[in-house]
Design an enzyme around this catalytic site. Structure first.
Site, PDB file in Angstrom:
ATOM      1  N   GLU A 157       0.786  -1.231   0.000  1.00  0.00           N
ATOM      2  CA  GLU A 157       0.000   0.000   0.000  1.00  0.00           C
ATOM      3  C   GLU A 157       0.818   1.282   0.000  1.00  0.00           C
ATOM      4  O   GLU A 157       0.328   2.313   0.480  1.00  0.00           O
ATOM      5  CB  GLU A 157      -0.904  -0.006   1.244  1.00  0.00           C
ATOM      6  CG  GLU A 157      -0.183   0.145   2.605  1.00  0.00           C
ATOM      7  CD  GLU A 157       0.152  -1.158   3.313  1.00  0.00           C
ATOM      8  OE1 GLU A 157       0.249  -2.189   2.617  1.00  0.00           O
ATOM      9  OE2 GLU A 157       0.329  -1.149   4.548  1.00  0.00           O
ATOM     10  N   HIS A 207      -8.234  -3.817  -0.541  1.00  0.00           N
ATOM     11  CA  HIS A 207      -7.402  -3.864   0.670  1.00  0.00           C
ATOM     12  C   HIS A 207      -6.319  -2.771   0.636  1.00  0.00           C
ATOM     13  O   HIS A 207      -6.190  -1.994   1.587  1.00  0.00           O
ATOM     14  CB  HIS A 207      -6.776  -5.259   0.778  1.00  0.00           C
ATOM     15  CG  HIS A 207      -5.885  -5.456   1.963  1.00  0.00           C
ATOM     16  ND1 HIS A 207      -6.306  -6.064   3.120  1.00  0.00           N
ATOM     17  CD2 HIS A 207      -4.592  -5.125   2.168  1.00  0.00           C
ATOM     18  CE1 HIS A 207      -5.309  -6.092   3.989  1.00  0.00           C
ATOM     19  NE2 HIS A 207      -4.246  -5.531   3.431  1.00  0.00           N
ATOM     20  N   GLU A 208      -5.574  -2.723  -0.441  1.00  0.00           N
ATOM     21  CA  GLU A 208      -4.469  -1.744  -0.498  1.00  0.00           C
ATOM     22  C   GLU A 208      -5.030  -0.319  -0.517  1.00  0.00           C
ATOM     23  O   GLU A 208      -4.478   0.581   0.092  1.00  0.00           O
ATOM     24  CB  GLU A 208      -3.568  -1.991  -1.713  1.00  0.00           C
ATOM     25  CG  GLU A 208      -2.994  -3.403  -1.812  1.00  0.00           C
ATOM     26  CD  GLU A 208      -2.374  -3.941  -0.537  1.00  0.00           C
ATOM     27  OE1 GLU A 208      -1.870  -3.142   0.267  1.00  0.00           O
ATOM     28  OE2 GLU A 208      -2.413  -5.173  -0.326  1.00  0.00           O
TER      29      GLU A 208
HETATM   30  C1  7MK Z   1      -1.037  -9.398   2.627  1.00  0.00           C
HETATM   31  C2  7MK Z   1       1.970  -6.332   3.560  1.00  0.00           C
HETATM   32  C3  7MK Z   1       0.969  -5.365   2.977  1.00  0.00           C
HETATM   33  C4  7MK Z   1       0.648 -10.805   3.623  1.00  0.00           C
HETATM   34  C5  7MK Z   1      -0.656 -10.601   3.228  1.00  0.00           C
HETATM   35  C6  7MK Z   1      -0.121  -8.392   2.430  1.00  0.00           C
HETATM   36  C7  7MK Z   1       1.227  -8.612   2.849  1.00  0.00           C
HETATM   37  C8  7MK Z   1       1.597  -9.815   3.426  1.00  0.00           C
HETATM   38  C9  7MK Z   1      -0.542  -7.071   1.816  1.00  0.00           C
HETATM   39  C10 7MK Z   1       2.242  -7.519   2.702  1.00  0.00           C
HETATM   40  C11 7MK Z   1      -0.459  -5.890   2.784  1.00  0.00           C
HETATM   41  N1  7MK Z   1       0.904  -4.227   3.898  1.00  0.00           N
HETATM   42  O1  7MK Z   1      -1.252  -4.843   2.318  1.00  0.00           O
HETATM   43  O2  7MK Z   1      -1.001  -6.239   4.016  1.00  0.00           O
HETATM   44 ZN    ZN Z   2      -2.513  -5.079   4.332  1.00  0.00          ZN
END
Ligand code: 7MK
Ligand code: ZN
Length: 879
Positions: free
Chosen positions: A267, A300-301
């Site tokens: 993100e 999510h992001e």
């Molecule tokens: C999701 C961190 C990032 C494991 C699952 C994600 C990561 C690791 C995406 C990398 C995230 N901040 O958005 O959480």
């Molecule tokens: Zn995340």
């Protein structure tokens, strides 16, 4: 590789930063042999008791260092493997540090590295320290300016966070760009991208009327596959405005897709970097699952912009503050856009299969851990998925409106700050003027709570009494636990299937059909008045808390709930419980050499779901999906993987044989014509139809093989072709070979689709699968340095092929060990993810357990083991 044993970091040792960073100017000179990084920062002392400035830095070559433009002599600072210390640092000064790094040699995919010849970064959690010396911790926030210089032909696109403020061309064929991100941020949100990229562009107008430019950057050959990601982004922006009143805050939002990425996506402020498998979609190349995943990860992001970026974490122990909350938000986004019950079922399935296992493992940790060796090991199912369940507890207790009030107060109080999970809890409690302090235990205690319920009915007084008790198994951080606050949503069903109005004894609230009980003590009793007959309880509706719920249901009661429960989640769950009871019985029959058989009632319950056309197609598909072998193993310990495989295959095959006509009819009725659609109904229809095909595949008849070939050939979308192929892949027949070859020839130039080809073969139940996986590792498209390939081939074998991974001769474990040791040197994060299937060795019978343990010992003894892998194997082996 570090020398000696990695050390443990404790939450209780947290101290605030001693210096603030007032501003930061980074300048990158990107080259083919090395990259030069110029870091000019103004530091201001915060802690009057110290004059030492400590900066983190790893794998950096220091070129020069100057305070207020005076170059320091070597005796004025100390450099170590992990950082740089400056003594007698002024109260306020400009510090200029020049370093060199080698992105082209960086296979860890952390810090600055190259993917497909383009530069990109990954800084969360602690990658920034591989770029430059800096207080690389999330509670140090500042405004970043980034200047990038690179060859104009090789790297025509130069990107960083925020807004582009200036750019220019240089005489030597190079060019530069300068970016300014006006929002103070921690270093983990920094990003830089430079490469030969094209982009698609769109716009979004926020509720308050601001126009935001949206861009997705990709290598040229994928430019036509970005539409779904772009539409998803716009839906996410709109949803966050509607549901949480949150608008985007910069003029531009960029997403870059890269092929080599350790995780799903990141993100970074204004410049998300995504694993390309979570961006590109077309009906021919992406499955329905891919479409939904892309939308959910884009969401999510995007949602992190408020929950993570505007309000960030004080330290990495608080990871769930942003991740649990953001996963909760992306789950709600998916639920609002598609089917709420389907989303819930899918999330709970993941939680139960993966998080419950983690919570019962030597790596069990609370969603807010109190210690770690390697923070990268704590991007876990617990922090993410259980963390989201804990956020959901607030919404269940406070209602949607109360939850929203809490969110509003959280942003009002903490915008621009780096905070803790306690701050989140306090905002929720204060906004609603309630005491939620007991929820704190969910943050500090690991383990899956077990709730046991029993029911008494007194016909004379028409009273129904529920006895609830909770326990929690010991976990590494604590052997005895404080009682959790567990909301139990429930209903009571009369024999005609209707809900009995709930009148809680001692409560003046009007009777309601469903309510939420608060289980706060080890034992509690709740009585209901005016209950005309002994009811069947529907407990933990909508999975109102992340616990294992025990109630001694009879098979008949479960079948009754499958038919009548008004709560769609519990209707599904009743079927899963029924299947689990059946598996348990079959496992015991198998071990005492009794012949296996399925009860008529079980088969007809499955038939009812299959044939009831008034039911939602997607929910029928969910209901017909049997618990996985891993799910069965978790509740039948010590597990015998081959027995579990046998009984699950038996149930699958028996249902197929007995209900053959129904499966065939259902399959035929769900044929869709016309263009591919990804709405909930179309996806549900494909899902159910493909489940029917999978059952029919168990018949092992050549007519079914032909049906698969036909579906594979006729399909206009990847969901249907892959579903057909995945049935064939378990059948030793000429059609299998031909179809796999065809798929290979058709898709060999699409690396993401080839991941599916690798994965499919790795999950096959055919006898020589491990040998075949080893051969596939020699395929010219396989690459150990590419995490997607590793996950597709090795990960699929070790995580989704229990039959062969747990081969009685230990060959599966040995294979994993060899892969882990090779990956350890290339990419410790991926090595450490891959080693995890060995972690729960104690859950297996003594023979497999001994083999697994032996491999863990072998890994632990390996010279040059990364801290990432060391933490997992040493904790797995500890008593
Ligand atoms: C999701 C961190 C990032 C494991 C699952 C994600 C990561 C690791 C995406 C990398 C995230 N901040 O958005 O959480
Ligand atoms: Zn995340």
């Amino acid at each position: 590789m570090r020398e000696g044993q990695p050390s443990t970091i404790y939450l209780r040792d947290y101290t605030p930063p001693t210096y603030d960073v007032l501003s930061l100017e980074l300048s990158f000179d990107l080259g083919e042999d090395y990259t030069r990084v110029n870091n000019e920062a103004v530091y201001q002392r915060r802690d009057p008791s110290t004059t030492t400035l400590e900066l983190m830095g790893e794998q950096l070559v220091l070129i020069s260092i100057a305070i207020n433009d005076r170059v320091l002599a070597p005796h004025e600072y100390v450099v170590s493997d992990t950082g740089l210390s400056l003594f007698n640092f002024p109260e306020r000064a400009k510090l200029t540090i020049v370093t060199e790094i080698y992105p082209q040699k960086n296979t860890s995919l952390e810090g600055l590295y190259q993917s497909s010849g383009n530069f990109c970064t990954q800084c969360e959690a602690q990658g920034f320290r591989k770029i430059t010396y800096y207080p690389d911790r999330p509670d140090v926030m500042t405004v970043f300016t980034t200047r990038i210089t690179a060859d104009k032909v090789k790297y025509p696109v130069l990107l960083s966070n925020g807004n582009l403020v200036e750019q220019g061309t240089l005489a030597d064929g190079r060019h530069w760009a300068r970016w300014l991100d006006p929002f103070p941020k921690p270093s983990y949100l920094f990003a830089l991208v430079a490469g030969n990229l094209l982009h698609v562009e769109d716009h979004y107008t926020t509720t308050s009327g601001r126009v935001v430019v949206l861009r997705i950057y990709t290598e040229p050959h994928n430019i036509d596959k970005c539409d779904h990601a772009m539409q998803s982004l716009k839906r996410a922006m709109y949803w966050d405005e509607q549901r949480f009143g949150l608008e985007y805050d910069l003029d531009i939002y960029m997403i870059v897709a890269v092929d080599d990425f350790n995780m799903g996506a990141m993100e970074n402020k204004g410049l998300n970097v995504f694993n390309s498998k979570l961006v590109f979609a077309s009906p021919e190349t992406a499955t329905d699952f891919d479409y939904i995943s892309i939308e959910s990860v884009i969401g999510h992001e995007y949602f992190h912009n408020w929950t993570g970026n505007r309000v960030t974490c004080r330290d990495w122990f608080q990871l769930s503050l942003k991740e649990g909350l953001t996963v909760f938000r992306d789950q709600e986004f998916t639920a609002d856009l598609h089917s709420r019950p389907v989303e819930r079922i899918e999330s709970v399935r993941t939680l139960r299969t993966s998080q419950f296992a983690e919570d019962a493992s030597p790596m069990a940790h609370p969603i807010r851990p109190s210690s770690y060796m390697e923070i990268n090991n704590f991007y876990t199912m617990t922090v993410y998925e259980k963390g989201a369940e804990v956020v959901r507890l607030y919404q269940t207790l406070l209602g949607r409106e109360g939850f929203r009030k809490g969110m509003d107060l959280y942003f009002q109080r903490h915008d621009g700050q780096a905070v803790t999970t306690e701050d989140f809890l306090a905002a929720m409690a204060d906004a609603n003027q309630v005491n939620l302090s007991q929820l704190q235990h969910w943050y500090d205690q690991a383990g899956t709570p077990e709730v046991t319920v029993s029911l008494d009915y007194d016909a004379a007084t028409q009273t129904c009494t529920l006895h609830l008790s909770q326990t929690c198994p010991p976990t590494p951080e604590a052997s005895t636990k404080q009682a959790f606050l567990i909301p139990i949503e429930l209903g009571l069903l009369a024999s005609d299937g209707r809900e009995i109005p709930l009148q809680l004894q001692g409560s003046t609230a009007p009777a309601a059909n469903a309510m939420v009980l608060r289980l706060e003590q080890a034992h509690q009793v709740f009585s209901f008045n005016h209950v005309p007959e002994k009811p069947v309880p529907s407990l933990l509706r909508n999975f109102s808390a992340p616990v294992r719920l025990h109630f001694d249901y009879t098979e008949a009661e479960l079948i009754f709930l499958m038919r009548h429960d008004q709560d769609a989640f519990n209707r599904w769950d009743a079927g899963q419980r029924l299947a689990m009871l059946t598996f348990k019985r079959l496992l015991s029959d198998l071990s005492s050499d009794e012949p296996l058989g399925l009860e008529h009632e079980f088969v007809s319950a499955w038939q009812a779901v299959l044939t009831d056309e008034s039911l939602d197609v997607a929910l029928r598909a969910e209901a017909l999906t049997l618990p996985s072998e891993a799910d069965i193993a978790e509740v039948n310990r010590p597990a015998d993987p081959s027995a579990i495989h046998t009984v699950r295959e038996f149930v699958h095959t028996t249902l197929a044989k007995t209900l053959r006509l129904d499966f065939e009819a259902c399959y035929a009725s769900l044929q869709d014509h016309g263009t591919y659609q990804i709405d909930a109904v179309s996806m549900g229809r494909r899902r159910l139809r493909n489940i029917c095909l999978a059952y029919l595949g168990r018949l092992r008849e050549s007519s079914i093989n032909s049906l698969c070939v036909k579906q594979y050939a006729d399909a206009n979308n990847m969901t249907d072709s892959l579903a057909a192929l995945s049935v064939l892949v378990d059948i030793d027949c000429p059609e299998r070979t031909k179809a796999l070859q065809h798929f290979h020839d058709r898709w060999q130039n699409d690396t993401l689709v080839m991941d599916k080809w690798f994965s499919l073969q790795a999950t096959s139940s055919l006898p020589n699968t491990l040998e075949h996986v080893k051969q596939l590792m020699q395929h010219h498209l396989f690459d150990m340095r590419n995490p997607n390939k590793v996950r597709a081939l090795i990960g699929s074998f070790t995580q989704r092929n229990p039959l062969h991974f747990h081969a009685p001769d230990g060959s599966g474990y040995q294979f994993l060990t060899e892969c882990v040791l090779e990956l350890n040197a290339l990419n410790p994060q991926i090595a450490s993810r891959m080693v995890r299937p060995l972690m729960n060795w104690r859950h297996y019978e003594s023979k497999p357990a001994a083999f697994m343990r032996e491999q863990l010992e072998r890994i632990k003894a390996h010279e040059g083991l990364s801290p990432d892998v060391f933490e997992i194997v040493s904790k797995s082996l500890a008593a």
